[in-house]
Design a protein around this motif. Structure first.
Motif, PDB file in Angstrom:
ATOM      1  N   GLN A 103       0.838  -1.198   0.000  1.00 34.52           N
ATOM      2  CA  GLN A 103       0.000   0.000   0.000  1.00 34.52           C
ATOM      3  C   GLN A 103       0.869   1.241   0.000  1.00 34.52           C
ATOM      4  OE1 GLN A 103      -2.620  -0.242   3.352  1.00 34.52           O
ATOM      5  NE2 GLN A 103      -4.168  -1.361   2.208  1.00 34.52           N
ATOM      6  N   SER A 104       0.327   2.284  -0.585  1.00 31.63           N
ATOM      7  CA  SER A 104       1.075   3.545  -0.598  1.00 31.63           C
ATOM      8  C   SER A 104       1.191   4.092   0.818  1.00 31.63           C
ATOM      9  CB  SER A 104       0.376   4.556  -1.501  1.00 31.63           C
ATOM     10  OG  SER A 104      -0.873   4.913  -0.936  1.00 31.63           O
ATOM     11  N   GLY A 159       0.471   6.841   1.873  1.00 32.10           N
ATOM     12  CA  GLY A 159      -0.557   7.816   2.195  1.00 32.10           C
ATOM     13  C   GLY A 159      -1.861   7.212   2.668  1.00 32.10           C
ATOM     14  N   ALA A 160      -1.895   5.931   3.005  1.00 28.88           N
ATOM     15  CA  ALA A 160      -3.138   5.318   3.462  1.00 28.88           C
ATOM     16  C   ALA A 160      -3.555   5.957   4.784  1.00 28.88           C
ATOM     17  CB  ALA A 160      -2.966   3.809   3.625  1.00 28.88           C
ATOM     18  N   ASP A 161      -4.764   6.415   4.839  1.00 26.44           N
ATOM     19  CA  ASP A 161      -5.278   7.105   6.016  1.00 26.44           C
ATOM     20  C   ASP A 161      -5.800   6.080   7.027  1.00 26.44           C
ATOM     21  OD1 ASP A 161      -6.467   8.676   7.897  1.00 26.44           O
ATOM     22  OD2 ASP A 161      -7.727   9.793   6.495  1.00 26.44           O
ATOM     23  N   PRO A 162      -5.164   5.962   8.206  1.00 25.40           N
ATOM     24  CA  PRO A 162      -5.611   4.973   9.200  1.00 25.40           C
ATOM     25  C   PRO A 162      -6.992   5.285   9.762  1.00 25.40           C
ATOM     26  CG  PRO A 162      -3.862   6.326  10.106  1.00 25.40           C
ATOM     27  CD  PRO A 162      -4.004   6.697   8.654  1.00 25.40           C
ATOM     28  N   LEU A 163      -7.472   6.506   9.599  1.00 19.59           N
ATOM     29  CA  LEU A 163      -8.820   6.828  10.066  1.00 19.59           C
ATOM     30  C   LEU A 163      -9.866   6.276   9.108  1.00 19.59           C
ATOM     31  CD1 LEU A 163      -8.243  10.498  11.257  1.00 19.59           C
ATOM     32  CD2 LEU A 163      -8.366   8.422  12.643  1.00 19.59           C
ATOM     33  N   VAL A 164      -9.486   6.072   7.853  1.00 20.13           N
ATOM     34  CA  VAL A 164     -10.406   5.536   6.852  1.00 20.13           C
ATOM     35  C   VAL A 164     -10.242   4.019   6.733  1.00 20.13           C
ATOM     36  CG1 VAL A 164     -11.014   5.564   4.403  1.00 20.13           C
ATOM     37  CG2 VAL A 164     -10.394   7.688   5.560  1.00 20.13           C
ATOM     38  N   ASN A 165      -9.020   3.557   6.716  1.00 19.89           N
ATOM     39  CA  ASN A 165      -8.732   2.133   6.508  1.00 19.89           C
ATOM     40  C   ASN A 165      -8.020   1.591   7.741  1.00 19.89           C
ATOM     41  OD1 ASN A 165      -8.322  -0.366   5.445  1.00 19.89           O
ATOM     42  ND2 ASN A 165      -6.712   0.251   4.055  1.00 19.89           N
ATOM     43  N   ASN A 166      -8.776   1.320   8.779  1.00 19.47           N
ATOM     44  CA  ASN A 166      -8.202   0.866  10.031  1.00 19.47           C
ATOM     45  C   ASN A 166      -8.788  -0.498  10.393  1.00 19.47           C
ATOM     46  OD1 ASN A 166      -7.292   0.390  12.593  1.00 19.47           O
ATOM     47  ND2 ASN A 166      -7.739   2.436  13.376  1.00 19.47           N
TER      48      ASN A 166
END
Length: 102
Positions: A87-88, A90-97
């Motif tokens: 994964q890049s 820039g993966a947002d942990p708030l979106v993809n957690n």
């Protein structure tokens, strides 16, 4: 050794998948548990499930079909399985957690 094992597998293939296409012996062996330790068990299941073309009992055709199905499966895995290491950044942990409880 290795050559004898390959010859045994080829002999089993020829016995269970005769050129006539009559797989009654194969079906009977499968129904009685005779494929449990067979080296061609996966080939038999592909035949039962209709993976191989009907009436086509030539090994090169089966190899071609199996390669096509394997490539299709690999492509689906690439599409749907997520590798967190690829994964890049820039993966947002708030979106993809995966630990989120919502």
């Amino acid at each position: 050794g290795e050559m004898a094992a390959m010859e045994a597998r080829l002999r089993e293939l020829r016995e269970l998948f005769p050129p006539s296409g009559d797989v009654a012996k194969l079906h009977k062996r499968a129904m009685t548990g005779g494929l449990r330790n067979s080296s061609v068990r996966s080939v038999a299941w592909r035949a039962f499930l209709g993976v191989f073309p009907a009436g086509e009992h030539a090994l090169p055709a089966w190899v071609s079909v199996a390669d096509r199905h394997r490539a299709y499966y690999d492509a689906r895995c690439d599409d749907f399985l997520v590798d967190p290491y690829k994964q890049s950044g820039g993966a947002d942990p708030l979106v993809n957690n995966p630990l989120a409880q919502n």
